[in-house]
Design a protein around this motif. Structure first.
Motif, PDB file in Angstrom:
ATOM      1  N   ASN A 253     128.794  39.159  23.599  1.00 29.04           N
ATOM      2  CA  ASN A 253     128.986  40.423  24.316  1.00 29.04           C
ATOM      3  C   ASN A 253     129.994  41.320  23.613  1.00 29.04           C
ATOM      4  O   ASN A 253     129.753  42.511  23.405  1.00 29.04           O
ATOM      5  CB  ASN A 253     129.470  40.146  25.755  1.00 29.04           C
ATOM      6  CG  ASN A 253     128.362  39.637  26.656  1.00 29.04           C
ATOM      7  OD1 ASN A 253     127.220  40.061  26.579  1.00 29.04           O
ATOM      8  ND2 ASN A 253     128.710  38.710  27.537  1.00 29.04           N
TER       9      ASN A 253
ATOM     10  N   THR B 245     124.750  48.752  23.820  1.00 25.51           N
ATOM     11  CA  THR B 245     124.951  47.340  24.180  1.00 25.51           C
ATOM     12  C   THR B 245     124.356  47.034  25.545  1.00 25.51           C
ATOM     13  O   THR B 245     123.738  45.986  25.744  1.00 25.51           O
ATOM     14  CB  THR B 245     126.453  46.998  24.180  1.00 25.51           C
ATOM     15  OG1 THR B 245     127.060  47.512  22.999  1.00 25.51           O
ATOM     16  CG2 THR B 245     126.643  45.490  24.234  1.00 25.51           C
TER      17      THR B 245
ATOM     18  N   SER C  22     135.415  38.811  27.864  1.00 18.54           N
ATOM     19  CA  SER C  22     134.151  38.410  28.491  1.00 18.54           C
ATOM     20  C   SER C  22     134.304  36.968  28.939  1.00 18.54           C
ATOM     21  O   SER C  22     134.645  36.099  28.134  1.00 18.54           O
ATOM     22  CB  SER C  22     132.988  38.544  27.499  1.00 18.54           C
ATOM     23  OG  SER C  22     131.774  38.093  28.099  1.00 18.54           O
TER      24      SER C  22
ATOM     25  N   LEU D 188     139.528  43.735  25.056  1.00 21.17           N
ATOM     26  CA  LEU D 188     138.185  43.302  25.428  1.00 21.17           C
ATOM     27  C   LEU D 188     138.208  41.844  25.895  1.00 21.17           C
ATOM     28  O   LEU D 188     138.900  40.999  25.325  1.00 21.17           O
ATOM     29  CB  LEU D 188     137.222  43.441  24.247  1.00 21.17           C
ATOM     30  CG  LEU D 188     137.179  44.813  23.560  1.00 21.17           C
ATOM     31  CD1 LEU D 188     138.007  44.762  22.273  1.00 21.17           C
ATOM     32  CD2 LEU D 188     135.774  45.240  23.236  1.00 21.17           C
TER      33      LEU D 188
ATOM     34  N   TRP E 243     123.228  44.968  30.569  1.00 18.49           N
ATOM     35  CA  TRP E 243     124.477  45.003  31.315  1.00 18.49           C
ATOM     36  C   TRP E 243     124.314  45.811  32.593  1.00 18.49           C
ATOM     37  O   TRP E 243     123.712  46.891  32.586  1.00 18.49           O
ATOM     38  CB  TRP E 243     125.583  45.638  30.474  1.00 18.49           C
ATOM     39  CG  TRP E 243     126.182  44.723  29.446  1.00 18.49           C
ATOM     40  CD1 TRP E 243     125.833  43.447  29.172  1.00 18.49           C
ATOM     41  CD2 TRP E 243     127.242  45.061  28.543  1.00 18.49           C
ATOM     42  NE1 TRP E 243     126.602  42.948  28.158  1.00 18.49           N
ATOM     43  CE2 TRP E 243     127.476  43.899  27.751  1.00 18.49           C
ATOM     44  CE3 TRP E 243     128.006  46.190  28.324  1.00 18.49           C
ATOM     45  CZ2 TRP E 243     128.453  43.872  26.763  1.00 18.49           C
ATOM     46  CZ3 TRP E 243     128.972  46.174  27.339  1.00 18.49           C
ATOM     47  CH2 TRP E 243     129.194  45.017  26.564  1.00 18.49           C
TER      48      TRP E 243
ATOM     49  N   ASN F 179     128.327  47.856  17.558  1.00 14.65           N
ATOM     50  CA  ASN F 179     127.702  49.117  17.947  1.00 14.65           C
ATOM     51  C   ASN F 179     128.684  50.277  17.853  1.00 14.65           C
ATOM     52  O   ASN F 179     128.307  51.388  17.462  1.00 14.65           O
ATOM     53  CB  ASN F 179     127.151  49.020  19.368  1.00 14.65           C
ATOM     54  CG  ASN F 179     125.888  48.184  19.437  1.00 14.65           C
ATOM     55  OD1 ASN F 179     125.132  48.091  18.468  1.00 14.65           O
ATOM     56  ND2 ASN F 179     125.648  47.565  20.583  1.00 14.65           N
ATOM     57  N   LEU F 180     129.955  50.018  18.206  1.00 15.64           N
ATOM     58  CA  LEU F 180     130.965  51.072  18.108  1.00 15.64           C
ATOM     59  C   LEU F 180     131.175  51.478  16.652  1.00 15.64           C
ATOM     60  O   LEU F 180     131.284  52.671  16.328  1.00 15.64           O
ATOM     61  CB  LEU F 180     132.281  50.593  18.730  1.00 15.64           C
ATOM     62  CG  LEU F 180     133.438  51.602  18.718  1.00 15.64           C
ATOM     63  CD1 LEU F 180     133.063  52.871  19.474  1.00 15.64           C
ATOM     64  CD2 LEU F 180     134.698  50.979  19.319  1.00 15.64           C
TER      65      LEU F 180
ATOM     66  N   ASN G  50     133.032  52.657  35.085  1.00 15.40           N
ATOM     67  CA  ASN G  50     133.215  53.130  33.725  1.00 15.40           C
ATOM     68  C   ASN G  50     133.993  54.438  33.784  1.00 15.40           C
ATOM     69  O   ASN G  50     133.418  55.498  34.006  1.00 15.40           O
ATOM     70  CB  ASN G  50     131.857  53.316  33.041  1.00 15.40           C
ATOM     71  CG  ASN G  50     131.987  53.756  31.587  1.00 15.40           C
ATOM     72  OD1 ASN G  50     133.082  53.753  31.021  1.00 15.40           O
ATOM     73  ND2 ASN G  50     130.874  54.138  30.982  1.00 15.40           N
TER      74      ASN G  50
ATOM     75  N   THR H 253     128.917  42.258  19.771  1.00 16.80           N
ATOM     76  CA  THR H 253     127.835  43.250  19.719  1.00 16.80           C
ATOM     77  C   THR H 253     128.340  44.639  20.065  1.00 16.80           C
ATOM     78  O   THR H 253     127.976  45.626  19.417  1.00 16.80           O
ATOM     79  CB  THR H 253     126.697  42.855  20.677  1.00 16.80           C
ATOM     80  OG1 THR H 253     126.193  41.577  20.308  1.00 16.80           O
ATOM     81  CG2 THR H 253     125.557  43.879  20.624  1.00 16.80           C
ATOM     82  N   PHE H 254     129.190  44.741  21.087  1.00 15.54           N
ATOM     83  CA  PHE H 254     129.742  46.050  21.435  1.00 15.54           C
ATOM     84  C   PHE H 254     130.558  46.625  20.280  1.00 15.54           C
ATOM     85  O   PHE H 254     130.422  47.809  19.938  1.00 15.54           O
ATOM     86  CB  PHE H 254     130.625  45.957  22.681  1.00 15.54           C
ATOM     87  CG  PHE H 254     131.468  47.182  22.891  1.00 15.54           C
ATOM     88  CD1 PHE H 254     130.904  48.354  23.381  1.00 15.54           C
ATOM     89  CD2 PHE H 254     132.813  47.173  22.568  1.00 15.54           C
ATOM     90  CE1 PHE H 254     131.670  49.506  23.540  1.00 15.54           C
ATOM     91  CE2 PHE H 254     133.591  48.314  22.736  1.00 15.54           C
ATOM     92  CZ  PHE H 254     133.018  49.485  23.226  1.00 15.54           C
TER      93      PHE H 254
ATOM     94  N   ALA I 102     128.297  53.538  22.261  1.00 15.68           N
ATOM     95  CA  ALA I 102     128.314  52.101  21.977  1.00 15.68           C
ATOM     96  C   ALA I 102     128.016  51.301  23.243  1.00 15.68           C
ATOM     97  O   ALA I 102     127.295  50.294  23.197  1.00 15.68           O
ATOM     98  CB  ALA I 102     129.665  51.702  21.387  1.00 15.68           C
ATOM     99  N   ILE I 103     128.558  51.748  24.363  1.00 18.93           N
ATOM    100  CA  ILE I 103     128.282  51.092  25.642  1.00 18.93           C
ATOM    101  C   ILE I 103     126.800  51.187  25.975  1.00 18.93           C
ATOM    102  O   ILE I 103     126.168  50.195  26.388  1.00 18.93           O
ATOM    103  CB  ILE I 103     129.109  51.733  26.782  1.00 18.93           C
ATOM    104  CG1 ILE I 103     130.585  51.337  26.651  1.00 18.93           C
ATOM    105  CG2 ILE I 103     128.560  51.338  28.146  1.00 18.93           C
ATOM    106  CD1 ILE I 103     130.856  49.879  26.924  1.00 18.93           C
TER     107      ILE I 103
END
Length: 264
Positions: A168, A104, A149, A147, A110, A175-176, A115, A171-172, A100-101
């Motif tokens: 941000n 995104t 941002s 989370l 990004w 995607n996850l 990480n 969307t993450f 997922a990271i």
């Protein structure tokens, strides 16, 4: 990042910043308080040093300054609220998280700072979208994610991300979910953002006249100074108005150009 910071953020569910990052994040509050600060200095001259050379009385100074306190307080609580983490209960594997990271980060360019198995930190760079960029922080904690941002506190102070902070995170998370469901990467067609929604029109109906009023007051203060502090107050008022008008008009022009390209 210090390990104890991560533990503190897990407990408080609030993003922890360094001293300089905190100053940048709350700079808008200090900026608005610039004019009240000049008034406070004048009151000090009136009541303490007795060196005040202005024409306004103490009551007049206070009556023309207190309206600046209201937006300062409002922005303080807004900026404080933006440090809160969004908590999401979700089960995930490290592979799903990293996939997922990757999706995104590729989509939003990004720039990953670190990480690891406890925390993820990345920055979205400035790209003519009205925002100077954002700092994205994700804390991993058993069956949940924290989370956040915010506008990048390492760059020029900004209070508006123009929707990028929410984008941000959303969307993450999307995607996850897609990774967990085994949905492959889909080519996304960028939809032009509407700049003349009802909400934005109402805001501009109030904001534009107020900005013009500040600019007019600023010019008057510069060319009709009462003392050395008057031009500084005028410049401060004009700067606040100019920053808002510039960023908002830039977004309108950019989205107009984008919409024209989509119609071709």
């Amino acid at each position: 990042m210090k390990k104890e910071w991560i533990d503190i953020m897990k407990q408080t569910k609030r993003l922890k910043l360094s001293r300089w990052q905190t100053l940048d994040h709350f700079f808008i509050v200090l900026f608005i308080l610039f004019i009240p600060g000049l008034t406070l200095f004048s009151l000090f001259e009136i009541y303490v040093t007795e060196t005040y050379d202005g024409v306004r009385t103490a009551n007049e100074l206070i009556s023309t300054t207190w309206p600046w306190i209201i937006p300062a307080i409002a922005f303080y609580f807004i900026q404080k609220r933006r440090l809160r983490f969004r908590e999401v209960k979700v089960e995930y594997t490290d592979h799903e998280f990293q996939e997922a990271i990757e999706r995104t980060a590729k989509e939003y360019e990004w720039q990953i700072e670190f990480n690891n198995d406890q925390i993820f930190r990345a920055y979205r760079p400035w790209n003519w979208t009205g925002s100077w960029g954002e700092m994205i922080t994700i804390i991993k904690d058993k069956d949940r994610l924290l989370l956040n941002s915010i506008c990048d506190p390492n760059k020029w102070s900004s209070v508006a991300s123009f929707g990028w902070n929410r984008r941000n995170i959303d969307t993450f998370l999307k995607n996850l979910v897609d990774v967990k469901k085994g949905i492959p990467i889909q080519e996304k067609i960028e939809k032009p953002e509407k700049e003349w929604t009802f909400k934005k029109v109402i805001i501009r109906l109030f904001a534009y006249p107020f900005c013009l009023f500040l600019i007019g007051i600023g010019f008057y203060a510069i060319f009709n100074p009462v003392n050395w502090k008057t031009p500084l107050a005028g410049i401060g008022a004009m700067t606040i108005a100019a920053i808002y008008l510039y960023t908002d008009l830039k977004m309108i022009i950019k989205n107009k150009s984008t919409n024209a390209q989509h119609r071709l």
